[in-house]
Design a protein around this motif. Structure first.
Motif, PDB file in Angstrom:
ATOM      1  N   PHE A 268       0.820  -1.213   0.000  1.00 61.21           N
ATOM      2  CA  PHE A 268       0.000   0.000   0.000  1.00 61.21           C
ATOM      3  C   PHE A 268       0.856   1.266   0.000  1.00 61.21           C
ATOM      4  O   PHE A 268       0.361   2.344  -0.300  1.00 61.21           O
ATOM      5  CB  PHE A 268      -0.893   0.061   1.236  1.00 61.21           C
ATOM      6  N   ALA A 269       2.123   1.146   0.355  1.00 59.91           N
ATOM      7  CA  ALA A 269       2.993   2.318   0.469  1.00 59.91           C
ATOM      8  C   ALA A 269       3.234   2.932  -0.905  1.00 59.91           C
ATOM      9  O   ALA A 269       3.481   2.210  -1.873  1.00 59.91           O
ATOM     10  CB  ALA A 269       4.324   1.913   1.098  1.00 59.91           C
ATOM     11  N   PRO A 270       3.187   4.262  -1.003  1.00 65.16           N
ATOM     12  CA  PRO A 270       3.433   4.918  -2.301  1.00 65.16           C
ATOM     13  C   PRO A 270       4.790   4.560  -2.893  1.00 65.16           C
ATOM     14  O   PRO A 270       4.912   4.395  -4.082  1.00 65.16           O
ATOM     15  CB  PRO A 270       3.362   6.412  -1.969  1.00 65.16           C
ATOM     16  N   GLN A 271       5.801   4.433  -2.049  1.00 60.77           N
ATOM     17  CA  GLN A 271       7.129   4.015  -2.500  1.00 60.77           C
ATOM     18  C   GLN A 271       7.444   2.692  -1.816  1.00 60.77           C
ATOM     19  O   GLN A 271       8.289   2.598  -0.935  1.00 60.77           O
ATOM     20  CB  GLN A 271       8.161   5.085  -2.176  1.00 60.77           C
ATOM     21  N   SER A 272       6.742   1.649  -2.236  1.00 56.40           N
ATOM     22  CA  SER A 272       6.784   0.361  -1.537  1.00 56.40           C
ATOM     23  C   SER A 272       8.175  -0.250  -1.489  1.00 56.40           C
ATOM     24  O   SER A 272       8.538  -0.870  -0.490  1.00 56.40           O
ATOM     25  CB  SER A 272       5.775  -0.612  -2.140  1.00 56.40           C
ATOM     26  N   GLN A 273       8.977  -0.100  -2.534  1.00 55.33           N
ATOM     27  CA  GLN A 273      10.332  -0.664  -2.537  1.00 55.33           C
ATOM     28  C   GLN A 273      11.199   0.010  -1.469  1.00 55.33           C
ATOM     29  O   GLN A 273      11.919  -0.670  -0.734  1.00 55.33           O
ATOM     30  CB  GLN A 273      10.975  -0.493  -3.914  1.00 55.33           C
ATOM     31  N   SER A 274      11.125   1.316  -1.394  1.00 59.06           N
ATOM     32  CA  SER A 274      11.899   2.044  -0.379  1.00 59.06           C
ATOM     33  C   SER A 274      11.440   1.680   1.026  1.00 59.06           C
ATOM     34  O   SER A 274      12.255   1.498   1.930  1.00 59.06           O
ATOM     35  CB  SER A 274      11.767   3.559  -0.581  1.00 59.06           C
ATOM     36  N   PHE A 275      10.136   1.572   1.192  1.00 60.01           N
ATOM     37  CA  PHE A 275       9.596   1.228   2.501  1.00 60.01           C
ATOM     38  C   PHE A 275      10.002  -0.189   2.884  1.00 60.01           C
ATOM     39  O   PHE A 275      10.407  -0.444   4.027  1.00 60.01           O
ATOM     40  CB  PHE A 275       8.079   1.396   2.507  1.00 60.01           C
ATOM     41  N   ALA A 276       9.946  -1.130   1.958  1.00 60.63           N
ATOM     42  CA  ALA A 276      10.355  -2.510   2.228  1.00 60.63           C
ATOM     43  C   ALA A 276      11.830  -2.572   2.611  1.00 60.63           C
ATOM     44  O   ALA A 276      12.208  -3.308   3.526  1.00 60.63           O
ATOM     45  CB  ALA A 276      10.077  -3.393   1.018  1.00 60.63           C
ATOM     46  N   ARG A 277      12.651  -1.817   1.926  1.00 65.55           N
ATOM     47  CA  ARG A 277      14.082  -1.777   2.246  1.00 65.55           C
ATOM     48  C   ARG A 277      14.279  -1.271   3.674  1.00 65.55           C
ATOM     49  O   ARG A 277      15.042  -1.845   4.453  1.00 65.55           O
ATOM     50  CB  ARG A 277      14.839  -0.879   1.266  1.00 65.55           C
ATOM     51  N   TRP A 278      13.560  -0.205   4.026  1.00 62.34           N
ATOM     52  CA  TRP A 278      13.658   0.348   5.377  1.00 62.34           C
ATOM     53  C   TRP A 278      13.212  -0.681   6.420  1.00 62.34           C
ATOM     54  O   TRP A 278      13.872  -0.869   7.436  1.00 62.34           O
ATOM     55  CB  TRP A 278      12.811   1.621   5.488  1.00 62.34           C
ATOM     56  N   VAL A 279      12.113  -1.372   6.170  1.00 59.73           N
ATOM     57  CA  VAL A 279      11.626  -2.393   7.099  1.00 59.73           C
ATOM     58  C   VAL A 279      12.671  -3.492   7.254  1.00 59.73           C
ATOM     59  O   VAL A 279      13.002  -3.908   8.367  1.00 59.73           O
ATOM     60  CB  VAL A 279      10.279  -2.975   6.624  1.00 59.73           C
ATOM     61  N   ALA A 280      13.229  -3.969   6.149  1.00 64.09           N
ATOM     62  CA  ALA A 280      14.212  -5.055   6.185  1.00 64.09           C
ATOM     63  C   ALA A 280      15.486  -4.634   6.934  1.00 64.09           C
ATOM     64  O   ALA A 280      16.112  -5.462   7.600  1.00 64.09           O
ATOM     65  CB  ALA A 280      14.556  -5.503   4.775  1.00 64.09           C
ATOM     66  N   GLU A 281      15.836  -3.372   6.833  1.00 68.73           N
ATOM     67  CA  GLU A 281      17.053  -2.893   7.496  1.00 68.73           C
ATOM     68  C   GLU A 281      16.837  -2.611   8.981  1.00 68.73           C
ATOM     69  O   GLU A 281      17.792  -2.633   9.756  1.00 68.73           O
ATOM     70  CB  GLU A 281      17.566  -1.625   6.808  1.00 68.73           C
ATOM     71  N   ASN A 282      15.614  -2.334   9.381  1.00 69.06           N
ATOM     72  CA  ASN A 282      15.365  -1.879  10.742  1.00 69.06           C
ATOM     73  C   ASN A 282      14.579  -2.837  11.621  1.00 69.06           C
ATOM     74  O   ASN A 282      14.478  -2.615  12.827  1.00 69.06           O
ATOM     75  CB  ASN A 282      14.652  -0.526  10.707  1.00 69.06           C
TER      76      ASN A 282
ATOM     77  N   SER B 195      -5.912  -8.879  -2.077  1.00 75.85           N
ATOM     78  CA  SER B 195      -6.478  -9.382  -3.329  1.00 75.85           C
ATOM     79  C   SER B 195      -5.425 -10.243  -4.017  1.00 75.85           C
ATOM     80  O   SER B 195      -4.240 -10.190  -3.670  1.00 75.85           O
ATOM     81  CB  SER B 195      -6.882  -8.225  -4.254  1.00 75.85           C
ATOM     82  N   LEU B 196      -5.847 -10.992  -4.995  1.00 74.15           N
ATOM     83  CA  LEU B 196      -4.919 -11.828  -5.744  1.00 74.15           C
ATOM     84  C   LEU B 196      -3.904 -10.976  -6.507  1.00 74.15           C
ATOM     85  O   LEU B 196      -2.711 -11.281  -6.523  1.00 74.15           O
ATOM     86  CB  LEU B 196      -5.683 -12.754  -6.694  1.00 74.15           C
ATOM     87  N   ALA B 197      -4.359  -9.895  -7.109  1.00 71.23           N
ATOM     88  CA  ALA B 197      -3.448  -9.004  -7.837  1.00 71.23           C
ATOM     89  C   ALA B 197      -2.416  -8.389  -6.888  1.00 71.23           C
ATOM     90  O   ALA B 197      -1.229  -8.301  -7.216  1.00 71.23           O
ATOM     91  CB  ALA B 197      -4.237  -7.911  -8.550  1.00 71.23           C
ATOM     92  N   ASP B 198      -2.869  -7.989  -5.707  1.00 73.30           N
ATOM     93  CA  ASP B 198      -1.975  -7.423  -4.695  1.00 73.30           C
ATOM     94  C   ASP B 198      -0.938  -8.461  -4.276  1.00 73.30           C
ATOM     95  O   ASP B 198       0.245  -8.155  -4.115  1.00 73.30           O
ATOM     96  CB  ASP B 198      -2.818  -6.959  -3.496  1.00 73.30           C
ATOM     97  N   TYR B 199      -1.356  -9.715  -4.110  1.00 71.96           N
ATOM     98  CA  TYR B 199      -0.453 -10.799  -3.733  1.00 71.96           C
ATOM     99  C   TYR B 199       0.638 -10.993  -4.799  1.00 71.96           C
ATOM    100  O   TYR B 199       1.826 -11.060  -4.475  1.00 71.96           O
ATOM    101  CB  TYR B 199      -1.240 -12.100  -3.545  1.00 71.96           C
ATOM    102  N   HIS B 200       0.242 -11.070  -6.059  1.00 74.72           N
ATOM    103  CA  HIS B 200       1.225 -11.262  -7.130  1.00 74.72           C
ATOM    104  C   HIS B 200       2.200 -10.091  -7.201  1.00 74.72           C
ATOM    105  O   HIS B 200       3.407 -10.287  -7.387  1.00 74.72           O
ATOM    106  CB  HIS B 200       0.533 -11.483  -8.477  1.00 74.72           C
ATOM    107  N   PHE B 201       1.693  -8.874  -7.027  1.00 71.88           N
ATOM    108  CA  PHE B 201       2.564  -7.691  -7.007  1.00 71.88           C
ATOM    109  C   PHE B 201       3.564  -7.796  -5.861  1.00 71.88           C
ATOM    110  O   PHE B 201       4.772  -7.629  -6.050  1.00 71.88           O
ATOM    111  CB  PHE B 201       1.742  -6.407  -6.878  1.00 71.88           C
ATOM    112  N   ALA B 202       3.068  -8.069  -4.655  1.00 66.86           N
ATOM    113  CA  ALA B 202       3.928  -8.105  -3.468  1.00 66.86           C
ATOM    114  C   ALA B 202       4.966  -9.217  -3.547  1.00 66.86           C
ATOM    115  O   ALA B 202       6.121  -9.021  -3.163  1.00 66.86           O
ATOM    116  CB  ALA B 202       3.071  -8.244  -2.210  1.00 66.86           C
ATOM    117  N   LYS B 203       4.568 -10.399  -4.023  1.00 66.33           N
ATOM    118  CA  LYS B 203       5.519 -11.509  -4.146  1.00 66.33           C
ATOM    119  C   LYS B 203       6.711 -11.108  -5.007  1.00 66.33           C
ATOM    120  O   LYS B 203       7.848 -11.442  -4.699  1.00 66.33           O
ATOM    121  CB  LYS B 203       4.840 -12.748  -4.745  1.00 66.33           C
ATOM    122  N   GLN B 204       6.447 -10.408  -6.096  1.00 65.53           N
ATOM    123  CA  GLN B 204       7.538  -9.994  -6.983  1.00 65.53           C
ATOM    124  C   GLN B 204       8.284  -8.780  -6.419  1.00 65.53           C
ATOM    125  O   GLN B 204       9.507  -8.753  -6.389  1.00 65.53           O
ATOM    126  CB  GLN B 204       7.012  -9.676  -8.375  1.00 65.53           C
TER     127      GLN B 204
END
Length: 107
Positions: free
Chosen positions: A38-52, A62-71
């Motif tokens: 849901f984050a506007p800059q999801s890649q940056s937010f994921a990196r921050w979560v993984a680092e912290n 949703s299924l589309a959301d799942y496929h997006f997130a998995k990748q």
């Protein structure tokens, strides 16, 4: 003020690297319910979560959301992705039997 969180641990001791300094030891925390996609800059937010944090469970709605997130978050093994349908959508009839079948095939 200290709060007990079971097994003799104090919440302050669990959350703080050094309780007297007030430094947060977030690397000990695991976010058990977030929506990274849901984050506007999801890649940056994921990196921050993984680092912290020690990790996160990113719930999809949703299924589309799942496929997006998995990748999108495949580069961070500490971020796990959950396939789901938002409960509101289920009660509103927005999730069909065909959707349910696709969910079953996706996992």
């Amino acid at each position: 003020m200290s709060r007990s969180c079971g097994k003799g641990l104090l919440l302050d001791e669990l959350l703080l690297e050094d309780p007297s300094s007030g430094t947060l030891a977030s690397e000990r925390l695991f976010d058990a319910h977030c929506h990274l996609s849901f984050a506007p800059q999801s890649q940056s937010f994921a990196r921050w979560v993984a680092e912290n944090f020690s990790g996160a469970f990113s719930t999809t709605v949703s299924l589309a959301d799942y496929h997006f997130a998995k990748q999108a978050f495949s580069s961070w093994p500490s971020i796990r992705i959950g396939l789901g349908a938002h409960p509101w959508w289920i009660t509103q009839g927005r999730i069909s039997a065909a959707d349910e079948e696709q969910f079953a095939q996706a996992v």
